[in-house]
Design an enzyme around this catalytic site. Structure first.
Site, PDB file in Angstrom:
ATOM      1  CG  HIS A 131       0.849   2.868  12.712  1.00  0.00           C
ATOM      2  ND1 HIS A 131      -0.522   2.417  12.904  1.00  0.00           N
ATOM      3  CD2 HIS A 131       0.756   2.186  11.683  1.00  0.00           C
ATOM      4  CE1 HIS A 131      -1.023   1.499  12.124  1.00  0.00           C
ATOM      5  NE2 HIS A 131       0.070   1.397  11.131  1.00  0.00           N
TER       6      HIS A 131
ATOM      7  CG  ASP B 185       0.845  -3.919   5.313  1.00  0.00           C
ATOM      8  OD1 ASP B 185       1.639  -3.000   5.687  1.00  0.00           O
ATOM      9  OD2 ASP B 185      -0.288  -3.685   5.506  1.00  0.00           O
TER      10      ASP B 185
ATOM     11  CD  GLU C  68      -3.374  -1.176   5.550  1.00  0.00           C
ATOM     12  OE1 GLU C  68      -3.439  -2.259   6.394  1.00  0.00           O
ATOM     13  OE2 GLU C  68      -2.699  -0.185   6.160  1.00  0.00           O
TER      14      GLU C  68
ATOM     15  CG  HIS D  19      -0.524   0.086   2.305  1.00  0.00           C
ATOM     16  ND1 HIS D  19      -0.257   1.297   3.148  1.00  0.00           N
ATOM     17  CD2 HIS D  19      -0.068  -0.769   3.306  1.00  0.00           C
ATOM     18  CE1 HIS D  19       0.200   0.934   4.323  1.00  0.00           C
ATOM     19  NE2 HIS D  19       0.062  -0.412   4.713  1.00  0.00           N
TER      20      HIS D  19
END
Lengths: 24, 427
Positions: free
Chosen positions: B390, B320, B292, B246
């Site tokens: 993240h 991923d 995504e 993604h």
């Protein structure tokens, strides 16, 4: 004697294995 | 000797480090790429251009509607028992606080069960979740549903311990989900360190007061694109082997690991095959998913658009979960298909990545896998993956060019051989 379904699969799988080995 | 030629080109030859260098140029130029952002739009235009320059076929953009949420100024300040600046990252789709912020006493819990037991104490408070990290799949529910569960018991905001096994005071963001029948409250992640400290304070009976300020905004859905490129098959062009990653990322760091690496080894697979002058019997299709991170939004719309041709999809592959040292693939499919994959993985003995694991569906490919299409995902050493996931630390610095070479080799050998075999994988 006709091949059973398992025999057919085994035969086909052996061919697939040979095909894949051809890429190595 | 095709497998060896692919490995040699990817790992030792002219293509060595190419996916790393392409990714570095991309993320240094574009930066982070949140769903709905201008950066993501620029990233898609960039990829559309470079895929054409690479000589790939049928390069196209397929429009989809994606969420558009923007982080604003955000801070959390502990006022009692002492002044302390709490590192936070607001969660995707969170509402804002009023401009003056929300100042409230803190209730610390370690689980939803504890929150429900202390429901009467939660009203008007900021709920701090200090849930232990079990594993990502188990623990991420606190990030996804923390605001809803706290909202149900009358809390005014929720602060959630980041979903990671290791921390250097680094908050991790992520998407969260409100429920229509539950009051929406602002929600953010805090570091493991601050969550544990507030838990210790609370266990001593210390009163904790925090002011939370968040300036998040949600805009109407916007148009984005899945980016597609192909090497058209020589014998069965209508049949497809799909490789993917993604293109969107979080708005912190560079999204180099999640999922720049996966997207760029997928591009690399097509580049390597083209460089070797190969054309498999069926079409090798690269898809770089958009949106995504809000929950596979681009992939879901791709599935709706293309599921009419599902009988032509041979396998769907997505990387991923990092592009660190590869160990093999995870695979979901029939026993017969698994037996064939096991044979294909033996071609990767030269780079010691022959393992085949369970559960090959990823967020973007799961729609197909649920319908019985074989699915595969890259399995690599993820021991450090969630340290950076993240966060501001998801940058090129965590990527390793030699490991990306190996991942590209795995991805290319498997996708090429499946695309070139005489028969599709059994369903």
């Amino acid at each position: 004697k006709p091949l059973s379904q398992d025999d057919c699969y085994q035969h086909a799988f052996e061919e697939i294995k040979r095909e894949i080995a051809g890429y190595s | 000797n095709i497998a060896k030629a692919i490995i040699n080109l990817a790992v030792y030859g002219n293509a060595q480090n190419r996916s790393y260098e392409r990714l570095a140029r991309f993320v240094d130029t574009v930066g982070p790429r949140l769903s709905g952002s201008k950066n993501l739009e620029m990233a898609i235009k960039y990829m559309f251009s470079v895929l054409q320059e690479d000589g790939l076929e049928n390069v196209q953009l397929e429009p989809v509607k994606v969420p558009h949420w923007e982080r604003g100024e955000e801070s959390a300040m502990m006022l009692a028992p002492r002044n302390h600046s709490i590192a936070i990252l607001g969660l995707g789709s969170s509402i804002a606080t009023p401009p003056e912020g929300i100042t409230a006493e803190v209730l610390v819990v370690t689980s939803f069960d504890e929150l429900h037991k202390k429901a009467q104490d939660a009203k008007g408070k900021i709920v701090v979740y200090n849930q232990p990290f079990v594993n990502y799949e188990e623990t991420v529910k606190y990030r996804l549903q923390g605001a809803v569960e706290a909202g149900k018991v009358g809390a005014v905001a929720s602060l959630i311990r980041s979903i990671t096994s290791f921390s250097i005071n680094s908050p991790h963001t992520g998407w969260q989900q409100y429920q229509s029948n539950v009051p929406k409250i602002p929600t953010a992640c805090i570091s493991v360190e601050d969550a544990e400290m507030m838990a210790r304070m609370s266990s001593r009976g210390t009163r904790i007061v925090v002011t939370l300020k968040m300036g998040a905004r949600t805009y109407p859905d916007t148009v984005s694109f899945n980016t597609v490129a192909e090497i058209v098959g020589s014998k069965y062009p209508e049949q497809v082997v799909l490789v993917s990653g993604h293109l969107d990322s979080w708005d912190v760091g560079q999204g180099a690991m999640d999922d720049g690496g996966g997207a760029f080894i997928s591009w690399e697979a097509l580049s390597l095959i083209k460089d070797l002058g190969l054309r498999p019997k069926r079409t090798l299709r690269l898809v770089l998913w958009t949106a995504e991170e809000p929950g596979g939004v681009g992939a879901e719309q791709y599935y709706q658009l293309h599921k009419g041709k599902i009988s032509n999809f041979d396998i769907v592959m997505e990387s991923d979960s990092g592009t660190f040292m590869p160990m093999g693939l995870a695979f979901t499919g029939s026993d017969k298909a698994r037996a064939i994959l096991t044979e294909i993985m033996q071609l990767l003995q030269p780079i010691n990545a022959t393992n085949l694991y369970e559960n090959g569906g990823e967020t973007d490919t799961v729609y197909w896998v649920r319908d019985g299409i074989p699915g595969a995902s890259l399995r690599d050493d993820i021991s450090k993956y969630f340290w950076f996931h993240h966060t501001q630390g998801d940058t090129m610095t965590v990527q390793d060019p030699s490991q990306m070479n190996l991942c590209a080799a795995v991805w290319t050998v498997v996708s090429y051989v499946i695309a070139d075999m005489e028969e599709m994988l059994p369903r």
